[in-house]
Design a protein around this motif. Structure first.
Motif, short mmCIF file in Angstrom:
data_model
loop_
_atom_site.label_atom_id
_atom_site.label_comp_id
_atom_site.label_asym_id
_atom_site.label_seq_id
_atom_site.Cartn_x
_atom_site.Cartn_y
_atom_site.Cartn_z
N GLY A 56 43.87 38.54 -8.50
CA GLY A 56 43.95 37.28 -9.37
C GLY A 56 45.41 36.80 -8.36
N SER A 57 44.84 37.34 -7.13
CA SER A 57 45.99 36.11 -6.36
C SER A 57 45.80 34.05 -6.54
N CYS A 58 44.13 34.00 -6.57
CA CYS A 58 44.66 32.54 -6.87
C CYS A 58 44.68 32.31 -7.55
N CYS A 59 44.57 33.13 -8.59
CA CYS A 59 45.33 31.82 -10.16
C CYS A 59 47.17 32.39 -10.02
N LYS A 60 47.39 32.69 -9.18
CA LYS A 60 49.06 32.39 -8.98
C LYS A 60 49.35 31.01 -7.88
N LEU A 61 48.52 30.40 -7.20
CA LEU A 61 48.59 29.84 -6.53
C LEU A 61 48.96 28.55 -7.64
N ILE B 7 48.03 22.97 -13.01
CA ILE B 7 47.96 23.81 -14.13
C ILE B 7 49.23 24.36 -14.50
N LYS B 8 49.90 24.10 -15.58
CA LYS B 8 50.55 25.33 -15.73
C LYS B 8 50.82 27.24 -15.57
N LYS B 9 51.92 27.46 -15.60
CA LYS B 9 51.48 28.94 -15.39
C LYS B 9 51.90 29.61 -16.63
N CYS C 154 47.89 31.63 -14.03
CA CYS C 154 47.49 29.81 -14.35
C CYS C 154 46.99 30.14 -16.03
N GLU C 155 47.24 29.23 -16.05
CA GLU C 155 47.03 29.42 -18.31
C GLU C 155 45.59 29.82 -18.08
N LEU C 156 45.13 28.82 -17.71
CA LEU C 156 43.88 29.19 -17.61
C LEU C 156 42.75 30.49 -17.99
N LEU C 157 43.31 31.22 -16.95
CA LEU C 157 43.32 32.93 -16.76
C LEU C 157 42.55 33.70 -18.22
N ASN C 158 41.72 34.46 -18.74
CA ASN C 158 41.70 35.31 -19.79
C ASN C 158 42.55 36.27 -19.64
#
Length: 125
Positions: A21-26, A79-81, A87-91
């Motif tokens: 999930g590297s992209c979800c940390k951007l 988007i908040k982390k 990302c806060e929207l990642l389940n």
């Protein structure tokens, strides 16, 4: 959508499940329209308007919110982390985007083995 799309979508999701999930940390900047779409889903608590970020440091400009919002129209919010940096929207249970069908355009750039996806995966090897 047709059957072909479902096959592609499943391939993309399976590819994401095998990723850390590297992209979800951007940091994800979103446009005003994307902000409105996410807000309409009832998820405004997961996003920060750029004008609010600015006003936190410079409260004396609070009467200029409208001007700031216009100035930040292309990077209107972010988007908040979560505390873990994702990302806060990642389940966290499924490792999938909770708003996949409504995700911001920048997130769409990281679809199944796209150039952006390959680059971010290369960075973390």
């Amino acid at each position: 959508m047709g059957r072909g799309w479902n096959i592609y979508c499943n391939m993309e999701i399976n590819n994401c499940l095998n990723c850390i999930g590297s992209c979800c940390k951007l940091e994800v900047d979103i446009t005003k329209k994307e902000y409105e779409n996410i807000s309409n889903l009832g998820l405004e608590k997961n996003i920060l308007k750029r004008s609010d970020i600015f006003l936190k440091d410079y409260p004396n400009y609070s009467n200029r919110t409208e001007v700031l919002d216009k100035m930040y129209k292309n990077n209107f919010a972010k988007i908040k982390k979560s505390n873990d940096g994702f990302c806060e929207l990642l389940n966290k249970d499924t490792r999938l985007c909770s708003i996949y069908e409504n995700r911001p355009n920048v997130c769409k750039e990281y679809s199944n083995n796209s150039t952006s996806c390959k680059k971010i995966r290369e960075c973390i090897k």
